[in-house]
Design a protein around this motif. Sequence first.
Motif, mmCIF file in Angstrom:
data_model
loop_
_atom_site.group_PDB
_atom_site.id
_atom_site.type_symbol
_atom_site.label_atom_id
_atom_site.label_comp_id
_atom_site.label_asym_id
_atom_site.label_seq_id
_atom_site.Cartn_x
_atom_site.Cartn_y
_atom_site.Cartn_z
ATOM 1 N N LEU A 154 -7.869 -1.573 2.124
ATOM 2 C CA LEU A 154 -7.323 -2.701 2.875
ATOM 3 C C LEU A 154 -5.815 -2.776 2.676
ATOM 4 N N GLY A 155 -5.139 -3.330 3.658
ATOM 5 C CA GLY A 155 -3.728 -3.642 3.484
ATOM 6 C C GLY A 155 -3.564 -4.782 2.499
ATOM 7 N N ARG A 156 -2.509 -4.735 1.707
ATOM 8 C CA ARG A 156 -2.274 -5.787 0.707
ATOM 9 C C ARG A 156 -0.907 -6.414 0.929
ATOM 10 N N ILE A 157 -0.845 -7.717 0.730
ATOM 11 C CA ILE A 157 0.414 -8.449 0.862
ATOM 12 C C ILE A 157 0.640 -9.203 -0.442
ATOM 13 N N PRO A 158 1.604 -8.790 -1.257
ATOM 14 C CA PRO A 158 1.858 -9.490 -2.525
ATOM 15 C C PRO A 158 2.320 -10.924 -2.279
ATOM 16 N N HIS A 159 1.851 -11.836 -3.115
ATOM 17 C CA HIS A 159 2.206 -13.252 -3.014
ATOM 18 C C HIS A 159 2.156 -13.837 -4.408
ATOM 19 N N GLU A 160 2.833 -14.959 -4.631
ATOM 20 C CA GLU A 160 2.865 -15.558 -5.963
ATOM 21 C C GLU A 160 1.473 -15.995 -6.435
ATOM 22 N N GLU A 161 0.548 -16.255 -5.504
ATOM 23 C CA GLU A 161 -0.803 -16.656 -5.884
ATOM 24 C C GLU A 161 -1.693 -15.464 -6.221
ATOM 25 N N GLY A 162 -1.276 -14.275 -5.843
ATOM 26 C CA GLY A 162 -2.074 -13.064 -6.047
ATOM 27 C C GLY A 162 -1.944 -12.174 -4.835
ATOM 28 N N LEU A 163 -2.605 -11.040 -4.854
ATOM 29 C CA LEU A 163 -2.591 -10.173 -3.680
ATOM 30 C C LEU A 163 -3.405 -10.826 -2.563
#
Length: 305
Positions: free
Chosen positions: A48-57
């Motif tokens: 899957l594509g992943r988008i890093p974010h402060e809450e988690g991937l």
Amino acid sequence: MSATDFNQWVIDEFRANGGKVGGPFEGSDLLLLTTTGARTGRQHTTPLGRIPHEEGLLVVGSNLGDDRHPAWYHNLLAHPLVRVETPTEEYEAVAVPAEGAHRERLFAYVTAAEPGYADYQDRTSRTLPVVVLQRSDPAPGEGPAEVRSLADKLLEVHVWLRGQLRHVRAETEALFAARAQAARDGAAPPPAPGLGLQIRQHCLAFCQALEFHHKGEDAHVFPALAAAHPHLEDAFARLAAEHRTVARLQQELSRLLADAATADPDRFRTELGRLSEELTAHLDYEEEQVLPLLSEIPFPPGPPA
């Protein structure tokens, strides 16, 4: 090439080349998500594509804009504990779909980073799920620094279980705070269909992990320890009885949380506190009795002698 064969090709490329994949995914930020089948109970790995974010991937159940949710999304609703592989690490996580305004904020973040997801949303009338993969690592200073023995592993599991209970308590407090604010503002209470996904996923993860943990102890660990330490027969009998009590407490916890959206906050807090104390007391007693016996058993186990 079938879709299954193509997925396996991507998985093999990802693992062989440190997360780098050619073909249509060349240059993409990918992860491998391993879920447990909702109906089969078998493990399934999906790139899957992943988008890093402060809450988690973040991952999105786009299914290329199809009108049906992808199978992996149905799997994680049934079994929230998942395995995440990135180019640099592997870890367990709790998969929590975002709801309401939270989902809208995260989806805007996703489409700003990867505009293609907005195109997928335009192709279908269903709302594309945005899922936060929340790492299951213990908080700093909690649990063993390194797992070298079966005692360390047991303690690591217990630390994780206590963390999930804290998640549930914090999230229900947030729900009560939102309800109180809505009442002060004269607004409608926040939508909370059923259990609320955030609370539901952590509660389900806790209950499933605890059940799996206890089955392993009852079937393998405790009989072996009882045979080697007959003087602790009463302690193991009590632990086995407590496992049956804990199973009942898990059911009570699920029923309690199912009414969180409309429950009286004070009564709810009292009941949740009682259940949490009983569950925590069981973990404390198990550690007191069992940890010294497991400290000399290496983990992971070595090859048979």
